[in-house]
Design an enzyme around this catalytic site. Structure first.
Site, short mmCIF file in Angstrom:
data_model
loop_
_atom_site.label_atom_id
_atom_site.label_comp_id
_atom_site.label_asym_id
_atom_site.label_seq_id
_atom_site.Cartn_x
_atom_site.Cartn_y
_atom_site.Cartn_z
N GLU A 10 2.93 4.53 -11.16
CA GLU A 10 2.65 3.41 -10.26
C GLU A 10 1.15 3.12 -10.37
OE1 GLU A 10 2.82 3.39 -5.64
OE2 GLU A 10 4.78 2.72 -6.34
N TYR A 68 0.84 -1.19 0.00
CA TYR A 68 0.00 0.00 0.00
C TYR A 68 0.88 1.25 0.00
CZ TYR A 68 -3.90 -3.06 1.21
OH TYR A 68 -4.85 -4.05 1.20
N SER A 69 0.53 2.21 -0.85
CA SER A 69 1.27 3.46 -0.89
C SER A 69 1.08 4.22 0.42
CB SER A 69 0.77 4.34 -2.05
OG SER A 69 1.03 3.72 -3.29
N CYS A 100 -0.69 7.75 -10.51
CA CYS A 100 -0.94 6.70 -9.52
C CYS A 100 -2.42 6.38 -9.47
CB CYS A 100 -0.44 7.13 -8.14
SG CYS A 100 -0.45 5.79 -6.92
N TYR A 107 -2.15 0.01 -11.04
CA TYR A 107 -2.51 -1.37 -10.70
C TYR A 107 -3.82 -1.74 -11.37
CZ TYR A 107 -4.53 1.84 -7.27
OH TYR A 107 -5.13 2.92 -6.68
#
Length: 420
Positions: A418, A198-199, A378, A420
């Site tokens: 970044e 987790y960021s 992100c 996902y």
């Protein structure tokens, strides 16, 4: 923009040297100190070279081992000098390992007394970025200290901000990194659950700005199974969103160097986020605008522009804080929402982040011509194609191939993704 850190920065030149030497007594050579490479002298003293950003953590560690810090002295130009003057050598510390000077004497050269400042006043350099201080086989166990909802009434789904105590260990981090969370229990094969990354949503100083916490922004994963129709809930996100203050959490890391902020105070920072992709950008913005005197070495003077894609207005995470920053720092912070279920794009369809990028593509292209401009993306991977398409048109107006230009920015460490 005027940052209250600016005045402190002018008076902080004595902290250009980043290493300090602790003289510690009261330690004994044993398994604990052996594992930390403490050479205990017959006198009972040990001299420990400590980088500026680790001073608070090392103080706590020494105290836990029963030691007493007798003195702290700055180390001139990061060099330890032997008394006989026959040699000089550098003694650096990384990833929480303590270094010591060698030779006939470990006493550092006398330096002028530095002005008293917070021990955490530092500018992170990439060489100092911590990686994997804690690993899955030996995670740090921290307690949840706070958890609260981020989605307002009428919003979609569950998303929570949560904070974990780090004061009992050696975990530290910088903005743009991630930590791993290991959910308890086992999977359907009887194996322990694997960690999820987790960021980090807080600056290196933590939300309380005391260097003792780390925070996350977590959305609970839940969806209808396409075949059975039953509700499926994410293992780790559900576990985290159901935490209560006082609950223990297994933490690993930190990891990641892709999303680090540049040291340059005059940099322009373009941020494109969807949903919980806001997490690292919250850390950036808090560091830029909220830390004040904690940051005498980082007085942000550039432009920070956040594009934030969300489904509904109640889903705007950290809405009050973001809009206050926009109001307080109009010359340094721009905030542009793409609210898909409430706003329409130029073709009459839903407004997604790529449509906002297309609207401002010419301005963004102009910003990107500045070698001090960094772009960060992100969130959901699906937005990358639309962003590339929007910027392709802007680049083409100047006879430039966007794909080639983006690759060049990547080589220059100005394009950070970044997803996902």
């Amino acid at each position: 923009m005027h940052n209250s850190a600016a005045t402190a920065s002018n008076n902080n030149t004595q902290y250009q040297n980043r290493l300090f030497v602790y003289e510690v007594k009261g330690l004994s050579q044993n398994g604990n100190t052996n594992s930390l490479n403490y050479p205990i002298r017959r006198s009972g003293s040990v001299f420990i070279t400590v980088p500026y950003h680790r001073m608070n953590q090392e103080m706590r560690r020494i105290t836990r081992l029963g030691g007493q810090i007798v003195s702290i002295k700055p180390l001139n130009d990061d060099v330890v000098s032997e008394v006989n003057g026959t040699s000089q050598h550098r003694d650096f510390v990384s990833r929480g390992n303590l270094g010591t000077s060698h030779g006939q004497s470990n006493q550092p050269k006398q330096q002028p007394q530095a002005q008293s400042k917070s021990m955490t006043q530092t500018k992170a350099k990439k060489a100092d970025v911590p990686v994997n201080i804690y690993r899955p086989k030996n995670p740090y166990i921290g307690k949840c200290t706070e958890i609260y909802d981020l989605v307002e009434e009428g919003g979609i789904g569950t998303c929570r901000h949560m904070t974990f105590d780090l004061s009992g260990g050696d975990l530290y981090y910088v903005e743009g990194q991630s930590i791993g969370i290991i959910p308890p229990g086992t999977d359907d094969k009887g194996n322990s659950h694997k960690l999820r990354l987790y960021s980090i949503a807080s600056t290196r100083h933590g939300d309380a700005m005391d260097d003792k916490t780390v925070s996350l922004c977590v959305r609970k994963l839940e969806y209808q199974h396409p075949e059975t129709g039953e509700l499926v809930e994410g293992v780790c996100s559900t576990y985290l969103c159901n935490l209560k203050p006082g609950d223990d959490v297994a933490i690993t890391g930190p990891v990641g160097k892709e999303m680090l902020l540049p040291d340059d105070e005059d940099a322009n920072i373009i941020m494109m986020a969807t949903g919980t992709g806001i997490a690292p950008f919250r850390a950036y913005l808090w560091r830029m605008f909220k830390e004040g005197d904690l940051n005498p070495d980082y007085n942000f003077k550039g432009l920070a522009w956040l594009f934030f894609g969300i489904p509904t207005s109640p889903n705007i995470l950290y809405k009050e804080d973001l809009e206050k920053l926009e109001k307080d720092y109009p010359d340094n912070f721009r905030l542009t929402y793409a609210i898909s279920r409430e706003q329409k794009n130029s073709e009459g369809g839903r407004m997604y982040i790529q449509h906002r990028i297309a609207e401002y593509a010419d301005q963004l292209w102009e910003l990107m011509q500045n070698p001090k401009t960094h772009t960060y993306i992100c969130g959901l991977k699906g937005m990358e194609g639309g962003i590339d398409e929007a910027l392709t048109g802007a680049a083409a107006k100047h006879g430039v191939n966007w794909d080639e230009y983006r690759k060049q920015m990547k080589k220059e460490h100005r394009w950070h993704v970044e997803t996902y």
